[in-house]
Design an enzyme around this catalytic site. Structure first.
Site, PDB file in Angstrom:
ATOM      1  N   THR A   1       0.823  -1.219   0.000  1.00  0.00           N
ATOM      2  CA  THR A   1       0.000   0.000   0.000  1.00  0.00           C
ATOM      3  C   THR A   1       0.856   1.268   0.000  1.00  0.00           C
ATOM      4  O   THR A   1       1.916   1.308   0.630  1.00  0.00           O
ATOM      5  CB  THR A   1      -0.917  -0.006   1.242  1.00  0.00           C
ATOM      6  OG1 THR A   1      -1.698  -1.192   1.201  1.00  0.00           O
ATOM      7  CG2 THR A   1      -1.824   1.207   1.290  1.00  0.00           C
TER       8      THR A   1
ATOM      9  N   PRO B   1       0.524   5.890  -0.190  1.00  0.00           N
ATOM     10  CA  PRO B   1      -0.420   6.976   0.106  1.00  0.00           C
ATOM     11  C   PRO B   1      -1.479   7.148  -0.991  1.00  0.00           C
ATOM     12  O   PRO B   1      -2.634   7.417  -0.702  1.00  0.00           O
ATOM     13  CB  PRO B   1       0.488   8.207   0.202  1.00  0.00           C
ATOM     14  CG  PRO B   1       1.804   7.657   0.659  1.00  0.00           C
ATOM     15  CD  PRO B   1       1.923   6.301   0.016  1.00  0.00           C
TER      16      PRO B   1
ATOM     17  N   ALA C   1      -2.117   4.713  -3.424  1.00  0.00           N
ATOM     18  CA  ALA C   1      -2.472   3.414  -4.026  1.00  0.00           C
ATOM     19  C   ALA C   1      -2.827   2.425  -2.916  1.00  0.00           C
ATOM     20  O   ALA C   1      -1.945   1.812  -2.314  1.00  0.00           O
ATOM     21  CB  ALA C   1      -1.311   2.876  -4.865  1.00  0.00           C
ATOM     22  N   GLY C   2      -4.131   2.336  -2.612  1.00  0.00           N
ATOM     23  CA  GLY C   2      -4.594   1.428  -1.568  1.00  0.00           C
ATOM     24  C   GLY C   2      -5.422   0.319  -2.175  1.00  0.00           C
ATOM     25  O   GLY C   2      -4.916  -0.761  -2.501  1.00  0.00           O
TER      26      GLY C   2
ATOM     27  N   ILE D   1     -25.997  -5.321  23.994  1.00  0.00           N
ATOM     28  CA  ILE D   1     -26.402  -6.209  25.099  1.00  0.00           C
ATOM     29  C   ILE D   1     -25.799  -5.720  26.426  1.00  0.00           C
ATOM     30  O   ILE D   1     -26.416  -5.837  27.476  1.00  0.00           O
ATOM     31  CB  ILE D   1     -25.989  -7.676  24.777  1.00  0.00           C
ATOM     32  CG1 ILE D   1     -26.865  -8.212  23.637  1.00  0.00           C
ATOM     33  CG2 ILE D   1     -26.073  -8.574  26.011  1.00  0.00           C
ATOM     34  CD1 ILE D   1     -26.335  -9.472  22.964  1.00  0.00           C
TER      35      ILE D   1
ATOM     36  N   GLU E   1      -6.730  -5.954   3.784  1.00  0.00           N
ATOM     37  CA  GLU E   1      -6.749  -7.124   2.869  1.00  0.00           C
ATOM     38  C   GLU E   1      -7.917  -6.990   1.895  1.00  0.00           C
ATOM     39  O   GLU E   1      -8.543  -7.979   1.516  1.00  0.00           O
ATOM     40  CB  GLU E   1      -6.824  -8.438   3.654  1.00  0.00           C
ATOM     41  CG  GLU E   1      -5.745  -8.531   4.705  1.00  0.00           C
ATOM     42  CD  GLU E   1      -4.731  -9.643   4.517  1.00  0.00           C
ATOM     43  OE1 GLU E   1      -4.864 -10.416   3.552  1.00  0.00           O
ATOM     44  OE2 GLU E   1      -3.795  -9.695   5.323  1.00  0.00           O
TER      45      GLU E   1
ATOM     46  N   THR F   1     -11.040  -3.870   1.065  1.00  0.00           N
ATOM     47  CA  THR F   1     -12.259  -3.418   1.754  1.00  0.00           C
ATOM     48  C   THR F   1     -13.447  -4.273   1.301  1.00  0.00           C
ATOM     49  O   THR F   1     -13.358  -5.016   0.315  1.00  0.00           O
ATOM     50  CB  THR F   1     -12.570  -1.947   1.400  1.00  0.00           C
ATOM     51  OG1 THR F   1     -12.843  -1.878  -0.012  1.00  0.00           O
ATOM     52  CG2 THR F   1     -11.419  -1.012   1.745  1.00  0.00           C
TER      53      THR F   1
HETATM   54  C1  LIG Z   1      -4.170  -1.277  10.419  1.00  0.00           C
HETATM   55  C2  LIG Z   1      -3.840  -1.476   8.963  1.00  0.00           C
HETATM   56  C3  LIG Z   1      -2.851  -2.402   8.620  1.00  0.00           C
HETATM   57  C4  LIG Z   1      -2.480  -2.546   7.269  1.00  0.00           C
HETATM   58  N1  LIG Z   1      -1.423  -3.366   6.952  1.00  0.00           N
HETATM   59  C5  LIG Z   1      -0.953  -3.355   5.684  1.00  0.00           C
HETATM   60  C6  LIG Z   1       0.261  -4.060   5.358  1.00  0.00           C
HETATM   61  O1  LIG Z   1       0.885  -4.740   6.207  1.00  0.00           O
HETATM   62  N2  LIG Z   1       0.733  -3.985   4.086  1.00  0.00           N
HETATM   63  C7  LIG Z   1       0.100  -3.258   3.122  1.00  0.00           C
HETATM   64  O2  LIG Z   1       0.586  -3.235   2.005  1.00  0.00           O
HETATM   65  N3  LIG Z   1      -1.071  -2.585   3.392  1.00  0.00           N
HETATM   66  C8  LIG Z   1      -1.587  -2.601   4.656  1.00  0.00           C
HETATM   67  N4  LIG Z   1      -2.737  -1.900   4.948  1.00  0.00           N
HETATM   68  C9  LIG Z   1      -3.402  -1.149   3.893  1.00  0.00           C
HETATM   69  C10 LIG Z   1      -4.800  -1.646   3.558  1.00  0.00           C
HETATM   70  O3  LIG Z   1      -4.738  -2.838   2.812  1.00  0.00           O
HETATM   71  C11 LIG Z   1      -5.524  -0.498   2.822  1.00  0.00           C
HETATM   72  O4  LIG Z   1      -5.776   0.520   3.811  1.00  0.00           O
HETATM   73  C12 LIG Z   1      -6.822  -0.931   2.171  1.00  0.00           C
HETATM   74  O5  LIG Z   1      -6.579  -1.795   1.088  1.00  0.00           O
HETATM   75  C13 LIG Z   1      -7.649   0.275   1.672  1.00  0.00           C
HETATM   76  O6  LIG Z   1      -6.856   1.172   0.957  1.00  0.00           O
HETATM   77  P1  LIG Z   1      -6.941   2.751   1.333  1.00  0.00           P
HETATM   78  O7  LIG Z   1      -6.758   2.864   2.800  1.00  0.00           O
HETATM   79  O8  LIG Z   1      -5.987   3.489   0.479  1.00  0.00           O
HETATM   80  O9  LIG Z   1      -8.416   3.185   1.005  1.00  0.00           O
HETATM   81  P2  LIG Z   1      -8.959   3.667  -0.443  1.00  0.00           P
HETATM   82  O10 LIG Z   1      -8.519   2.719  -1.480  1.00  0.00           O
HETATM   83  O11 LIG Z   1      -8.633   5.098  -0.624  1.00  0.00           O
HETATM   84  O12 LIG Z   1     -10.521   3.500  -0.249  1.00  0.00           O
HETATM   85  C14 LIG Z   1     -11.375   4.543   0.252  1.00  0.00           C
HETATM   86  C15 LIG Z   1     -12.816   4.092   0.057  1.00  0.00           C
HETATM   87  O13 LIG Z   1     -13.103   3.952  -1.360  1.00  0.00           O
HETATM   88  C16 LIG Z   1     -13.605   2.653  -1.634  1.00  0.00           C
HETATM   89  N5  LIG Z   1     -13.147   2.216  -2.950  1.00  0.00           N
HETATM   90  C17 LIG Z   1     -11.887   2.279  -3.457  1.00  0.00           C
HETATM   91  N6  LIG Z   1     -11.854   1.775  -4.702  1.00  0.00           N
HETATM   92  C18 LIG Z   1     -13.116   1.371  -4.980  1.00  0.00           C
HETATM   93  C19 LIG Z   1     -13.733   0.773  -6.123  1.00  0.00           C
HETATM   94  N7  LIG Z   1     -13.059   0.444  -7.227  1.00  0.00           N
HETATM   95  N8  LIG Z   1     -15.072   0.509  -6.060  1.00  0.00           N
HETATM   96  C20 LIG Z   1     -15.779   0.811  -4.958  1.00  0.00           C
HETATM   97  N9  LIG Z   1     -15.250   1.392  -3.857  1.00  0.00           N
HETATM   98  C21 LIG Z   1     -13.942   1.660  -3.874  1.00  0.00           C
HETATM   99  C22 LIG Z   1     -13.049   1.768  -0.497  1.00  0.00           C
HETATM  100  O14 LIG Z   1     -13.844   0.618  -0.304  1.00  0.00           O
HETATM  101  C23 LIG Z   1     -13.124   2.728   0.683  1.00  0.00           C
HETATM  102  O15 LIG Z   1     -14.430   2.719   1.185  1.00  0.00           O
HETATM  103  C24 LIG Z   1      -3.147  -1.780   6.274  1.00  0.00           C
HETATM  104  C25 LIG Z   1      -4.163  -0.892   6.632  1.00  0.00           C
HETATM  105  C26 LIG Z   1      -4.497  -0.728   7.947  1.00  0.00           C
HETATM  106  C27 LIG Z   1      -5.564   0.294   8.302  1.00  0.00           C
END
Ligand SMILES: Cc1cc2nc3c(=O)[nH]c(=O)nc-3n(C[C@H](O)[C@H](O)[C@H](O)COP(=O)(O)OP(=O)(O)OC[C@H]3O[C@@H](n4cnc5c(N)ncnc54)[C@H](O)[C@@H]3O)c2cc1C
Length: 397
Positions: free
Chosen positions: A123, A125, A127-128, A350, A376, A378
């Protein structure tokens, strides 16, 4: 693993979780720290390598067995599982799936024993949910050295970029870093994975994040400024394979079944906490467990838990046989993470006002459970994966 050995592992882990970790949960949450003796005990029990092959020192559990182990581990704070989740899960799997024999022999035994803690850095900033847009870049460079071997080895790789929310980053010994190696290739095809040891010059781990829940498990940003690694740091060894994205997606499918099983373990605990409270708390001179509306909440949670357990075992079975490594993992991740969230919400309900108070287990699990619908992939991403797999071309419009 043979059935008798596996049943011993399960009962040892069950005892460890319930007798040693459950009593420490509140302290772990308050201090945001996992006690060192719990880490050591987990190492001794082989938990850093349960999903890695026996030939590399792991327990070699199948997905079906792993799911049952996760049911037990999920019964307590999820930060317990986070300690070794990355070693067994996505980071260890990257090597198992894509590593050369040398890389596996060098890293996997130490990852399986817990001597090396591995983090999975995908992940960024920007690219999530869609990691195919990642911008961390790796390019070849011999650094102007006169080494004649630079040309033979193909030269070093230099990595630049930033990663976000990386689990175990503040403690990690090695990072599995996904970086773009071919900027001209289609987005999913130009990505490779690198093994980058912590302490490599240019690699910086930011201070740990302040999370809502799952305290005791740490995440942080990781920065790469001209981080130079040798040619053999490229997972798979061969330049031009650019299999990083496919490897990451394969590892995430395994991780989704794993996380779903953890959700089921937490749901079981929440049902137990709910039942115990309803059996002892009185209002109007009666036990709240005698109120049919409270009975309804408990029955709904038990039904959710039961259904979650069944979908996880079915998904694990399909994963092991190779019958379904995509839709099943996403369906179960979607269902189980939403399921435990409903169960946590009912458990707070509860408990009434007590459920909103720090120090009460269900309040903590309510915060902990929230993450499962986010990482893993959303819930929305699971919906997208399931629908695209079913609709094929039609999903593209
Ligand atoms: C505590 C924690 C531990 C983590 N550990 C790791 C790790 O070890 N390694 C790693 O690489 N990552 C890790 N992550 C990252 C995690 O996998 C991402 O936060 C997650 O995949 C979501 O990406 P984002 O936060 O950028 O949200 P965004 O992608 O910005 O999503 C924002 C919203 O938009 C929605 N959305 C985005 N795209 C679409 C679409 N195409 N269609 C519909 N809805 C969409 C999402 O569902 C969400 O509601 C971790 C995150 C957390 C919070």
């Amino acid at each position: 693993m043979d059935a008798a050995d596996f049943s011993t592992v399960l009962s040892e882990v069950r005892r460890f979780v319930r007798e040693r970790v459950v009593p420490l949960e509140a302290e772990i949450d308050e201090k945001d720290e996992m006690p060192a003796d719990i880490r050591e005990a987990a190492k001794k029990m082989g938990l850093y390598g349960f999903a890695l092959p026996e030939e590399y020192g792991g327990l070699g559990l199948s997905m079906y067995e792993e799911a049952q182990l996760m049911f037990e581990l999920g019964y307590t704070t999820p930060s317990l599982r986070s300690m070794f989740g990355t070693n067994n899960g996505i980071a260890g799997h990257v090597l198992m799936v894509g590593g050369t024999e040398e890389q596996k022999a060098h890293w996997l035994p130490r990852i399986a024993s817990g001597d090396v803690l591995a983090s999975f850095a995908l992940t960024e900033p920007e690219a999530g949910s869609d990691p195919s847009t990642l911008t961390t870049r790796a390019h070849r460079d011999d650094g102007g050295t006169s080494r004649s071997s630079a040309a033979e080895s193909g030269g070093d790789w230099v990595i630049n970029g930033a990663k976000r929310y990386i689990t175990n980053a503040p403690l990690a010994d090695v990072f599995m870093v996904f970086a773009r190696t071919d900027p001209d290739a289609p987005r999913t095809r130009g990505i490779s994975t690198f093994l980058v040891p912590a302490g490599t010059p240019g690699l910086t781990v930011a201070p740990k994040d302040h999370k809502m829940g799952q305290l005791g498990a740490w995440t942080a940003d990781v920065y790469f400024d001209d981080v130079r690694v040798p040619a053999d740091a490229l997972v798979g060894g061969e330049e031009g394979l650019n299999r990083g994205f496919a490897t990451a997606m394969g590892c995430l499918a395994h991780g989704r079944v794993h996380i779903s099983a953890l959700c089921v373990g937490m749901a079981e605990r929440l049902v137990d906490e709910s039942v115990e409270y309803a059996r002892t708390r009185k209002q109007s001179g009666k036990l709240i467990g005698s109120f049919q509306l409270i009975q309804g909440l408990i029955a709904d949670s038990m039904t959710d838990y039961y259904a979650g357990r069944a979908t996880v075992l079915e998904a694990a079975r399909g994963f092991d046989s190779g019958e379904d490594t995509k839709i099943g993992p996403s369906c179960t991740k979607y269902f189980a993470s939403e399921m435990v969230w409903r169960v946590a919400d009912r458990a707070v309900q509860i408990h009434g006002g007590a459920g909103y108070m720090r120090g009460v287990a269900v309040e903590r699990f309510y915060r902990d459970a929230r993450l499962f619908r986010i990482y893993e992939g959303t819930s929305q991403i699971q919906q997208v994966i399931i629908a695209k797999a079913l609709l094929g071309e039609a999903a593209r419009g």
